[in-house]
Motif scaffolding. Structure first.
Motif, PDB file in Angstrom:
ATOM      1  N   VAL A 102       0.755  -1.223  -0.089  1.00 44.20           N
ATOM      2  CA  VAL A 102       0.050  -0.141   0.120  1.00 44.20           C
ATOM      3  C   VAL A 102       0.893   1.145  -0.103  1.00 44.20           C
ATOM      4  O   VAL A 102       1.624   1.294   0.966  1.00 44.20           O
ATOM      5  N   TRP A 103       0.914   1.900  -0.908  1.00 45.97           N
ATOM      6  CA  TRP A 103       1.804   3.269  -1.216  1.00 45.97           C
ATOM      7  C   TRP A 103       1.174   4.155  -2.163  1.00 45.97           C
ATOM      8  O   TRP A 103       1.074   3.863  -3.343  1.00 45.97           O
ATOM      9  N   GLY A 104       0.504   5.326  -1.549  1.00 43.70           N
ATOM     10  CA  GLY A 104      -0.114   6.262  -2.424  1.00 43.70           C
ATOM     11  C   GLY A 104      -1.404   6.638  -1.677  1.00 43.70           C
ATOM     12  O   GLY A 104      -1.384   6.448  -0.454  1.00 43.70           O
ATOM     13  N   LEU A 105      -2.182   7.386  -2.463  1.00 46.67           N
ATOM     14  CA  LEU A 105      -3.363   7.656  -2.044  1.00 46.67           C
ATOM     15  C   LEU A 105      -4.569   6.750  -1.815  1.00 46.67           C
ATOM     16  O   LEU A 105      -4.572   5.707  -2.596  1.00 46.67           O
ATOM     17  N   GLY A 106      -5.211   6.586  -0.768  1.00 45.44           N
ATOM     18  CA  GLY A 106      -6.232   5.475  -0.636  1.00 45.44           C
ATOM     19  C   GLY A 106      -7.075   5.869   0.428  1.00 45.44           C
ATOM     20  O   GLY A 106      -7.024   6.629   1.156  1.00 45.44           O
ATOM     21  N   LEU A 107      -8.088   4.720   0.728  1.00 49.41           N
ATOM     22  CA  LEU A 107      -8.938   4.852   1.606  1.00 49.41           C
ATOM     23  C   LEU A 107      -8.955   3.539   2.339  1.00 49.41           C
ATOM     24  O   LEU A 107      -9.202   2.247   1.794  1.00 49.41           O
ATOM     25  N   VAL A 108      -8.868   3.287   3.664  1.00 47.48           N
ATOM     26  CA  VAL A 108      -9.354   2.060   4.280  1.00 47.48           C
ATOM     27  C   VAL A 108     -10.695   2.252   4.817  1.00 47.48           C
ATOM     28  O   VAL A 108     -11.355   3.015   5.653  1.00 47.48           O
ATOM     29  N   THR A 109     -11.311   0.845   4.800  1.00 46.30           N
ATOM     30  CA  THR A 109     -12.505   0.633   5.488  1.00 46.30           C
ATOM     31  C   THR A 109     -12.659  -0.594   6.272  1.00 46.30           C
ATOM     32  O   THR A 109     -12.167  -1.638   5.793  1.00 46.30           O
ATOM     33  N   PHE A 110     -13.024  -0.408   7.525  1.00 46.66           N
ATOM     34  CA  PHE A 110     -12.967  -1.577   8.268  1.00 46.66           C
ATOM     35  C   PHE A 110     -14.217  -2.376   8.145  1.00 46.66           C
ATOM     36  O   PHE A 110     -15.059  -2.347   7.431  1.00 46.66           O
ATOM     37  N   ASN A 111     -14.091  -3.853   8.562  1.00 43.01           N
ATOM     38  CA  ASN A 111     -15.065  -4.851   8.294  1.00 43.01           C
ATOM     39  C   ASN A 111     -16.617  -4.260   8.748  1.00 43.01           C
ATOM     40  O   ASN A 111     -17.397  -4.959   8.334  1.00 43.01           O
ATOM     41  N   ASP A 112     -16.644  -3.318   9.662  1.00 43.79           N
ATOM     42  CA  ASP A 112     -17.877  -2.757  10.153  1.00 43.79           C
ATOM     43  C   ASP A 112     -18.477  -1.749   9.138  1.00 43.79           C
ATOM     44  O   ASP A 112     -19.624  -1.311   9.457  1.00 43.79           O
ATOM     45  N   GLY A 113     -17.729  -1.376   8.112  1.00 39.63           N
ATOM     46  CA  GLY A 113     -18.314  -0.563   7.099  1.00 39.63           C
ATOM     47  C   GLY A 113     -17.760   0.860   7.305  1.00 39.63           C
ATOM     48  O   GLY A 113     -17.834   1.826   6.600  1.00 39.63           O
ATOM     49  N   SER A 114     -17.115   1.311   8.538  1.00 39.67           N
ATOM     50  CA  SER A 114     -16.618   2.519   8.919  1.00 39.67           C
ATOM     51  C   SER A 114     -15.086   2.703   8.345  1.00 39.67           C
ATOM     52  O   SER A 114     -14.470   1.812   7.936  1.00 39.67           O
ATOM     53  N   ASN A 115     -14.850   3.993   8.243  1.00 42.86           N
ATOM     54  CA  ASN A 115     -13.596   4.478   7.883  1.00 42.86           C
ATOM     55  C   ASN A 115     -12.786   4.613   9.077  1.00 42.86           C
ATOM     56  O   ASN A 115     -11.730   5.375   8.999  1.00 42.86           O
ATOM     57  N   ASP A 130       4.241   2.523   2.443  1.00 42.27           N
ATOM     58  CA  ASP A 130       4.542   1.273   3.055  1.00 42.27           C
ATOM     59  C   ASP A 130       3.664   0.807   3.979  1.00 42.27           C
ATOM     60  O   ASP A 130       4.121   0.231   5.209  1.00 42.27           O
ATOM     61  N   CYS A 131       2.490   0.912   3.686  1.00 40.37           N
ATOM     62  CA  CYS A 131       1.169   0.525   4.351  1.00 40.37           C
ATOM     63  C   CYS A 131       0.742   1.406   5.668  1.00 40.37           C
ATOM     64  O   CYS A 131      -0.018   1.070   6.592  1.00 40.37           O
ATOM     65  N   ARG A 132       1.555   2.654   5.812  1.00 38.34           N
ATOM     66  CA  ARG A 132       1.166   3.224   7.160  1.00 38.34           C
ATOM     67  C   ARG A 132       0.662   4.707   6.462  1.00 38.34           C
ATOM     68  O   ARG A 132       1.504   5.363   5.646  1.00 38.34           O
ATOM     69  N   MET A 133      -0.347   5.119   6.936  1.00 36.15           N
ATOM     70  CA  MET A 133      -0.864   6.511   6.551  1.00 36.15           C
ATOM     71  C   MET A 133       0.151   7.635   7.206  1.00 36.15           C
ATOM     72  O   MET A 133       0.105   7.718   8.342  1.00 36.15           O
ATOM     73  N   VAL A 134       0.662   8.688   6.265  1.00 34.95           N
ATOM     74  CA  VAL A 134       1.419   9.379   6.761  1.00 34.95           C
ATOM     75  C   VAL A 134       0.802  10.964   6.570  1.00 34.95           C
ATOM     76  O   VAL A 134       1.299  11.887   7.328  1.00 34.95           O
ATOM     77  N   ARG A 135      -0.269  11.039   5.705  1.00 33.54           N
ATOM     78  CA  ARG A 135      -0.902  12.234   5.756  1.00 33.54           C
ATOM     79  C   ARG A 135      -2.382  12.206   5.456  1.00 33.54           C
ATOM     80  O   ARG A 135      -2.773  11.417   4.429  1.00 33.54           O
ATOM     81  N   ARG A 136      -3.432  12.740   6.059  1.00 33.24           N
ATOM     82  CA  ARG A 136      -4.662  12.637   5.768  1.00 33.24           C
ATOM     83  C   ARG A 136      -5.105  13.893   4.748  1.00 33.24           C
ATOM     84  O   ARG A 136      -4.609  14.683   4.664  1.00 33.24           O
ATOM     85  N   LYS A 137      -5.858  13.037   3.844  1.00 30.84           N
ATOM     86  CA  LYS A 137      -6.275  13.959   2.604  1.00 30.84           C
ATOM     87  C   LYS A 137      -7.312  13.260   1.983  1.00 30.84           C
ATOM     88  O   LYS A 137      -7.341  11.951   1.940  1.00 30.84           O
ATOM     89  N   ARG A 138      -8.387  14.061   1.709  1.00 27.61           N
ATOM     90  CA  ARG A 138      -9.694  13.443   0.746  1.00 27.61           C
ATOM     91  C   ARG A 138      -9.072  13.235  -0.507  1.00 27.61           C
ATOM     92  O   ARG A 138      -8.326  14.013  -1.210  1.00 27.61           O
ATOM     93  N   CYS A 139      -9.353  12.023  -1.094  1.00 28.34           N
ATOM     94  CA  CYS A 139      -8.944  11.523  -2.403  1.00 28.34           C
ATOM     95  C   CYS A 139     -10.212  10.445  -3.000  1.00 28.34           C
ATOM     96  O   CYS A 139      -9.738   9.376  -3.609  1.00 28.34           O
ATOM     97  N   PRO A 140     -11.179  11.208  -3.143  1.00 25.79           N
ATOM     98  CA  PRO A 140     -12.396  10.389  -3.725  1.00 25.79           C
ATOM     99  C   PRO A 140     -12.081   9.894  -5.378  1.00 25.79           C
ATOM    100  O   PRO A 140     -12.510   8.975  -5.622  1.00 25.79           O
ATOM    101  N   GLU A 141     -11.310  10.682  -5.823  1.00 21.41           N
ATOM    102  CA  GLU A 141     -10.985  10.275  -7.357  1.00 21.41           C
ATOM    103  C   GLU A 141     -10.288   9.251  -7.455  1.00 21.41           C
ATOM    104  O   GLU A 141     -10.391   8.076  -8.235  1.00 21.41           O
ATOM    105  N   VAL A 142      -9.341   9.130  -6.380  1.00 19.62           N
ATOM    106  CA  VAL A 142      -8.115   7.785  -6.491  1.00 19.62           C
ATOM    107  C   VAL A 142      -9.300   6.441  -6.095  1.00 19.62           C
ATOM    108  O   VAL A 142      -9.003   5.471  -6.516  1.00 19.62           O
ATOM    109  N   VAL A 143      -9.968   6.951  -5.024  1.00 13.74           N
ATOM    110  CA  VAL A 143     -10.850   5.445  -4.671  1.00 13.74           C
ATOM    111  C   VAL A 143     -11.781   5.047  -5.770  1.00 13.74           C
ATOM    112  O   VAL A 143     -11.894   3.907  -6.121  1.00 13.74           O
TER     113      VAL A 143
END
Length: 156
Positions: free
Chosen positions: A102-115, A126-139
């Motif tokens: 996992v490397w770049g922009l994206g969104l995590v969704t947990f198994n309960d449907g929440s983010n 490297d699988c760790r979020m380093v900066r919060r940013k909305r990225c709906p176009e990438v998702v």
């Protein structure tokens, strides 16, 4: 209508390797898996999709024995580009991958449907979020690529 065949594809067929790996699909003149194919590894991991020179490259779907799954873009055998990865516990990541991570922009969704709170959306390294940013176009792109990979595999 004429089917367009990859110029590198010279034949189709099946082969079972000594280690138990099984492959059914297209091959190039060098005897490498090349084109569309179905690969099952000895541990039960399955890959359906495009291959170039023996490696997963292009759109594909990889399913793991524990229930995890990736749908999206591959390059030289790695998750690379846009895609969706589901862990066995139902958590998913929709976004960008580099070199199998996992490397770049994206969104995590947990198994309960929440983010999560705050929302787990932004830039990951490297699988760790380093900066919060909305990225709906990438998702949305990741979702579209995953859909295209699934659709391609269903045709094959």
């Amino acid at each position: 209508m004429v089917d367009v065949v990859d110029p590198g594809v010279v034949k189709t067929g099946a082969y079972k390797y000594e280690d138990g790996t099984r492959y059914v699909g297209e091959w190039n003149a060098k005897g490498q898996k090349h084109g569309m194919g179905h690969l099952v590894l000895p541990d039960g991991t399955r890959y359906d999709g495009a291959l170039i020179g023996g490696l997963c490259s292009g759109l594909g779907v990889m399913a793991f024995p524990d229930g995890a799954k990736y749908e999206g873009e591959f390059m030289q055998g790695w998750f690379h580009g846009h895609g969706v990865f589901w862990r066995a516990d139902g958590m998913k990541f929709e976004g960008e991958f580099r070199g199998g991570r996992v490397w770049g922009l994206g969104l995590v969704t947990f198994n309960d449907g929440s983010n999560g709170f705050p929302r787990n959306e932004g830039f990951f390294q490297d699988c760790r979020m380093v900066r919060r940013k909305r990225c709906p176009e990438v998702v949305q792109r990741a979702q579209k690529v995953a859909y295209m990979a699934r659709a391609q595999c269903q045709q094959f």
